[in-house]
Enzyme design. Structure first.
Site, PDB file in Angstrom:
ATOM      1  N   ASP A  47     -22.678  16.278 -13.583  1.00  0.00           N
ATOM      2  CA  ASP A  47     -23.978  15.754 -13.151  1.00  0.00           C
ATOM      3  C   ASP A  47     -24.572  16.653 -12.066  1.00  0.00           C
ATOM      4  O   ASP A  47     -25.693  16.430 -11.603  1.00  0.00           O
ATOM      5  CB  ASP A  47     -23.887  14.290 -12.718  1.00  0.00           C
ATOM      6  N   SER A  48     -23.813  17.698 -11.674  1.00  0.00           N
ATOM      7  CA  SER A  48     -24.378  18.749 -10.815  1.00  0.00           C
ATOM      8  C   SER A  48     -25.599  19.372 -11.478  1.00  0.00           C
ATOM      9  O   SER A  48     -26.397  20.047 -10.821  1.00  0.00           O
ATOM     10  CB  SER A  48     -23.326  19.830 -10.534  1.00  0.00           C
ATOM     11  N   ASP A  86     -19.636  14.251 -17.833  1.00  0.00           N
ATOM     12  CA  ASP A  86     -19.584  13.574 -16.529  1.00  0.00           C
ATOM     13  C   ASP A  86     -20.435  12.305 -16.587  1.00  0.00           C
ATOM     14  O   ASP A  86     -21.623  12.361 -16.913  1.00  0.00           O
ATOM     15  CB  ASP A  86     -20.177  14.549 -15.480  1.00  0.00           C
ATOM     16  N   LYS A 116     -15.548  12.162 -17.404  1.00  0.00           N
ATOM     17  CA  LYS A 116     -15.099  12.147 -16.001  1.00  0.00           C
ATOM     18  C   LYS A 116     -15.892  11.076 -15.267  1.00  0.00           C
ATOM     19  O   LYS A 116     -17.084  10.899 -15.551  1.00  0.00           O
ATOM     20  CB  LYS A 116     -15.333  13.511 -15.339  1.00  0.00           C
ATOM     21  N   GLU A 118     -16.362   9.250 -11.185  1.00  0.00           N
ATOM     22  CA  GLU A 118     -16.049   9.358  -9.758  1.00  0.00           C
ATOM     23  C   GLU A 118     -15.490   8.038  -9.235  1.00  0.00           C
ATOM     24  O   GLU A 118     -15.971   6.963  -9.613  1.00  0.00           O
ATOM     25  CB  GLU A 118     -17.319   9.715  -8.967  1.00  0.00           C
ATOM     26  N   GLU A 185     -12.009  16.687  -4.740  1.00  0.00           N
ATOM     27  CA  GLU A 185     -13.140  17.442  -4.181  1.00  0.00           C
ATOM     28  C   GLU A 185     -13.235  17.236  -2.670  1.00  0.00           C
ATOM     29  O   GLU A 185     -13.168  16.106  -2.167  1.00  0.00           O
ATOM     30  CB  GLU A 185     -14.460  16.999  -4.844  1.00  0.00           C
TER      31      GLU A 185
END
Ligand code: KIV
Length: 289
Positions: A47-48, A86, A116, A118, A185
């Site tokens: 999502d960057s 993501d 993925k 978070e 991270e």
């Protein structure tokens, strides 16, 4: 010969053998092909993309449809690498059902091999259910950019009292729930190394030191696409911003001077009189330099 695809089992075996995992983000088919050919094991459609592709200040505005769109492109470009989609902000946080349905879309529509998400222990049940449904899950603990406002910015995590234990608990909870890998991270190297030793699944670090089982970087950062962005954890392996500017300046100059297109790049009425096109895609002013 058929390419041996990277699977969750490949990554587990790599950890067991002490072989480091190289993961990068990718957002389109052309980059995916290049990164895959160069040996990246995992391509994360992160999502960057909200920051490096869309130009936002955070990852928060990214939608599931947008990630799926980019994921489909990356899945087409990758041959060997595992493709991970993501889960964007609020696509899995409101309920297990929502998380399951959206992760399913990432696999069915985006062609992702895994997803993925978070967060740690708070998502253990969702991870368990996804894995039970056949969707491999990569966890992500430490600095979790979707919690930007809650963290008060992009800040190194785990230095506060009890921080190390919280991170260890989160990583253990994800591994126990069935996550096949965990991104660590923005945490101190010592804590990352301890987590890596504590869990059987591979850890992939970003700003988490060399003691992880693998590393991930945003491909635009490691290629040096943005002169103004150089956080401590990024190593620029190229400075593409300079090279791209130089190439574009050459193009602009050739267009303005009339040097491009030449006869080689033009079509004659009678094809037999045409000059053959150059072999490589290297253009006039750039090639002369
Ligand atoms: O969105 C992303 O690119 C990520 C990686 C940097 C881990 O989450």
């Amino acid at each position: 010969m058929k390419t041996q695809k990277v699977t969750i089992h490949t990554l587990r075996t790599m950890k067991e053998r002490g072989e480091k995992i190289a993961m990068l983000t990718a957002y389109d088919a052309t980059f995916a092909r290049l990164l895959d050919e160069a040996g990246a094991d995992v391509l994360l459609v992160g999502d960057s993309l909200g920051m490096v592709i869309q130009g936002n200040d955070t990852t928060l505005p990214v939608t599931l449809d947008e990630i799926i769109y980019h994921c489909r492109a990356v899945a087409r470009g990758a041959q060997r690498a595992q493709v991970v989609g993501d889960m964007p902000f609020m696509s899995y946080q409101t309920s297990i059902e929502q998380g399951m349905a959206n992760a399913g879309r990432m696999v069915k529509e985006g062609g992702a091999h895994a997803i993925k998400l978070e967060g740690g222990a708070q998502h253990a049940e969702l991870v368990y259910r996804l894995v039970a449904a056949g969707i491999p899950v990569m966890g992500h603990v430490g600095l979790t950019p979707q919690s930007f406002h809650q963290m008060g910015g992009f800040k190194i995590q785990g230095r506060e009292p009890g921080g190390k234990d919280r991170l260890l608990d989160d990583a253990r909870a994800l591994a126990e729930a069935g996550a096949y890998a965990i991104v660590l991270e923005g945490i101190p190297s010592e804590i990352a190394a301890e987590i890596t030793a504590a869990v059987a699944v591979p850890t992939i670090g970003i700003g988490a030191g060399v003691g992880c089982d693998g590393q991930v970087l945003v491909c635009y950062d490691m290629l040096g696409m943005d002169d103004s962005f150089k956080p401590k954890f990024v190593r620029r392996f190229e400075q593409l911003s300079l090279r791209i500017r130089t190439a574009v300046q050459a193009y602009v100059s050739d267009v303005r001077s009339g040097a491009f297109p030449g006869e080689q790049e033009s079509f004659a009425l009678d094809p037999r009189s045409a000059t053959p096109a150059p072999d490589a895609r290297v253009y006039s002013t750039v090639a002369k330099k």
